[in-house]
Design an enzyme around this catalytic site. Structure first.
Site, mmCIF file in Angstrom:
data_model
loop_
_atom_site.group_PDB
_atom_site.id
_atom_site.type_symbol
_atom_site.label_atom_id
_atom_site.label_comp_id
_atom_site.label_asym_id
_atom_site.label_seq_id
_atom_site.Cartn_x
_atom_site.Cartn_y
_atom_site.Cartn_z
ATOM 1 N N SER A 143 -0.810 -3.651 -1.113
ATOM 2 C CA SER A 143 -1.773 -3.321 -2.160
ATOM 3 C C SER A 143 -3.003 -2.757 -1.464
ATOM 4 O O SER A 143 -3.503 -3.359 -0.500
ATOM 5 C CB SER A 143 -2.127 -4.577 -2.959
ATOM 6 N N GLU A 144 -3.502 -1.625 -1.929
ATOM 7 C CA GLU A 144 -4.485 -0.900 -1.131
ATOM 8 C C GLU A 144 -5.816 -1.624 -0.975
ATOM 9 O O GLU A 144 -6.620 -1.268 -0.121
ATOM 10 C CB GLU A 144 -4.686 0.533 -1.650
ATOM 11 N N ASN A 145 -6.064 -2.647 -1.804
ATOM 12 C CA ASN A 145 -7.291 -3.417 -1.609
ATOM 13 C C ASN A 145 -7.168 -4.448 -0.484
ATOM 14 O O ASN A 145 -8.050 -5.297 -0.349
ATOM 15 C CB ASN A 145 -7.739 -4.088 -2.914
ATOM 16 N N GLY A 146 -6.106 -4.356 0.304
ATOM 17 C CA GLY A 146 -6.077 -5.145 1.530
ATOM 18 C C GLY A 146 -5.053 -6.237 1.614
ATOM 19 O O GLY A 146 -5.261 -7.250 2.286
ATOM 20 N N SER B 192 -6.403 -1.109 5.636
ATOM 21 C CA SER B 192 -5.388 -0.991 4.586
ATOM 22 C C SER B 192 -4.964 0.469 4.406
ATOM 23 O O SER B 192 -3.777 0.778 4.298
ATOM 24 C CB SER B 192 -5.944 -1.546 3.280
#
Lengths: 219, 232, 219, 232
Positions: free
Chosen positions: C54-57, C96
């Site tokens: 998930s791109e938020n980390g 990320s």
């Protein structure tokens, strides 16, 4: 001015380190290069908190531990065993150099072969063609740190000047040096050139000038 | 089930081709994948380009050369990309004789070029090296009044990594200054091979303190090799 | 070929997610975009290990937890509360996106407004001048992932084609899409254009072609 | 003794000038420095440029706008640099009316530009956005057969940071997905101001799991504000 040439005492390596250490204020983040600069940490009083960076990934480096506390996984940029102060952190090489190259290190102290009156530094090679090329982190530190000080002998073993109008050796970085600590003097690099801030007792200005390859200015 | 552990050095080294660019972390002996490097010497790949912080120590009478020096001395290295070549070293001799190419670059630029390769940045500008021999042949552009040079990403075909702990997904942690080039080289190589001191169950590494997430790792060999040995 | 227009059943949103999930093999690192792509995770059998980014980390994201186990600090890129699988890791935004942009994600599944037969994707704006611009991580994912699949309705609510010779909306990225899962079919993007891999039962090729703004090819 | 803790919000906000570029992390409400943002609203600085992943949520009838929307609605924001502007939001209205500039860019490019500012990289090439509206006016160069565009570093004057734990040197850790933009914004700003849930003694944070080393931090305010609140 009435001292003879023999009447002054050049600083030893540790004397130079101790002199530079006087000028490092509390709270600065500093990187201390290989050689004499590394010794500076030993002369910062323990109650003055200075955070020492080592480019192999330490922020908050402490002194060499006693033999029974040595940790073979904890070395500095000279691969000597060191310690970590409480509050210290370990990071990887890109993050470590982000601190350097991003302008976050308040002060970097490097050794030097030559420093020019325009702040140019040469400290990695004696000619453009030699086989050995030991650049390490010097170019990153010289360009990236907020301030660059150089600690070095005022002259070579042969008596040749290291403080020059222009460097003859390949540059590490252009216009980066703000101050030079030698075994004879402390000099500021200014727009007009080298300004002498301090000399060892017994040395006179003319004597210092005679050992310098650029014009000196009085503070 | 994802299981990146391999059972033997031969399995770890399988498929490294001649001509590969091999990334080797380590600062001093800390975080250096010495066991894998011995495996590579055994494996036989040649015509290699090594990406390594230092191309080898000075010669010390009575001390055998280290593994990198032996690989060079076997004529299996075409080029080193590094921040140190010492005149008085095996690499220095080979460079002097014209049998080894050396691209010697600033250590921070080396690290940033490796990180860039891992992060999909093909090139970047940096003030480091501007106005020096390093800038020769490179594009120069001024930013905030400072000359900057264009540097390209430095990817690897293979990275040899030394970890302290690893799990079967290939998540890694390192000890103290053992991180150094390991996390970024793991990112930058197509094939990342790890030697780990400790193998742990999945979920044992703290999720907000994993230094190298498993996405960057292909093979893990469990080898409790002991503490790093200082050169002197 | 002898079915009537009414004789086929388009897939639901969950049906499309389930269909795409069939094609995700064990061991892949995948990013699932907002909307239908997010649902894909629910249709990957638990014994098939797929690592969701998930791109938020988050690397190793797990499903929404039961209410009593919700953690308000653990959200996905849609800001929904999620869980972490054993082996998962948290990283910051640059790290990320290094996974995404550095080509380490095996598969990214995105929603789409339009996909062209040359693989162009439009999924963030309906015109170059509209005020709302919701780019998010779509451009990074579309360019950076090793494979990009799009899951979307085959046509708009008004019946207009979304699979086109060329996109009319602003692009997210050029030539990035390799496969499209719609409520009617699965199509591969190839050098010759869209190739039909699969259709819902009861739909014939001509019917699918009639709903498509580019020439279709049989597998 | 180094002590970066400040005792009041007024002390934390001191000196933020009109015209400043202010970086605000957070993804959803997680890792968002909402208390500091309230402090900034109180402090009064205007003509601000905000660097923030999302310029504000959609309007929801019956729900008050969030702090970012209020700052915009007070006319104190000149520009947002962001990856989301929603049409149906306070920011959307202000952009539509021409009273707010919006530079809307890919989220990964936003993160990388911020990281570049922190790491001393003035500009870099990236394939993200090439061939799209994002590329307008930008230099294009091909690498490995792909068009790439030149993006510049994005530095800040001030970063407002939300940490989970902090010590007096300013070392920080974050919880779960609370890292997001915090570590890179802390690197990229000249003045980094932190609100932390927990204050711990020096040496209590594990040295190989510190997310933001204190070198990037100027002021820390201890504010146990409680869990993030979901928007819906």
């Amino acid at each position: 001015m009435n001292e003879t040439r023999q009447g002054f005492g050049p600083l030893t390596r540790t004397g130079m380190a101790a002199r530079a250490a006087q000028d490092v204020p509390e709270g600065w983040y500093v990187n201390l290069g290989i050689g004499i600069p590394t010794l500076i940490a030993d002369y910062i009083p323990p109650e003055r908190e200075v955070v020492v960076h080592s480019e192999n990934g330490i922020l908050g480096m402490g002194p060499a531990p006693p033999p029974h506390q040595q940790n073979p996984w904890l070395v500095n940029a000279s691969t000597q065993r060191v310690s970590l102060r409480p509050g210290g952190a370990f990071v990887h090489h890109a993050d470590s150099f982000a601190m350097v190259r991003g302008g976050h290190i308040d002060l970097c102290v490097l050794g030097g072969f030559q420093v020019a009156e325009n702040g140019d530094l040469a400290n990695w090679a004696h000619s453009p063609t030699e086989t050995g090329r030991q650049i390490g982190g010097a170019m990153d530190l010289a360009v990236g740190a907020k301030r660059v000080w150089v600690v070095m002998e005022h002259t070579t073993k042969d008596g040749a000047a290291r403080l020059l109008r222009r460097c003859s050796y390949p540059l590490t970085a252009a216009g980066c040096v703000s101050r030079v600590y030698t075994n004879l003097a402390v000099l500021e690099v200014t727009p007009k050139g080298f300004v002498v801030l301090d000399m060892v007792p017994g040395l006179d200005f003319a004597d210092l000038q005679a050992r310098t390859g650029a014009e000196l200015h009085r503070a | 089930m994802i299981d990146k552990f391999v059972r033997s050095m031969a399995e770890a080294m399988a498929g490294i081709p001649d001509g590969a660019t091999v990334m080797m972390p380590g600062f001093g002996e800390v975080g250096a994948p010495n066991a894998l490097l011995e495996g590579l010497i055994e494996q036989g790949a040649t015509d290699l380009t090594l990406v390594i912080n230092s191309a080898g120590r000075m010669r010390v009478p009575g001390k055998p050369p280290n593994a990198v020096a032996r690989l060079i001395d076997q004529g299996r290295v075409r080029k080193v990309i590094t921040s140190f070549v010492r005149a008085n070293s095996v690499a220095g001799d080979w460079v002097r004789d014209g049998r080894l190419q050396a691209e010697v670059i600033p250590q921070g630029t080396l690290a940033e070029r490796i990180r860039a390769a891992g992060a999909g940045i093909p090139a970047f500008f940096t003030p480091t090296g501007a106005g020096t021999l390093i800038a020769e042949g490179k594009e120069v552009r001024e930013y905030q009044g400072r000359p900057c040079i264009l540097e390209e990403a430095l990817p690897g075909d293979v990275a040899l990594i030394e970890a302290w702990m690893a799990d079967r997904w290939g998540n890694l942690t390192y000890r103290e200054t053992g991180q150094n080039f390991n996390p970024i080289m793991a990112m930058a190589a197509k094939l990342t091979i790890v030697q780990t001191h400790n193998a742990v169950d999945l979920g044992m590494l703290p999720a907000n303190a994993i230094h190298t997430p498993g996405i960057y790792v292909n093979r893990v060999l469990h080898l409790p090799v002991g503490d790093p040995v200082l050169p002197r």
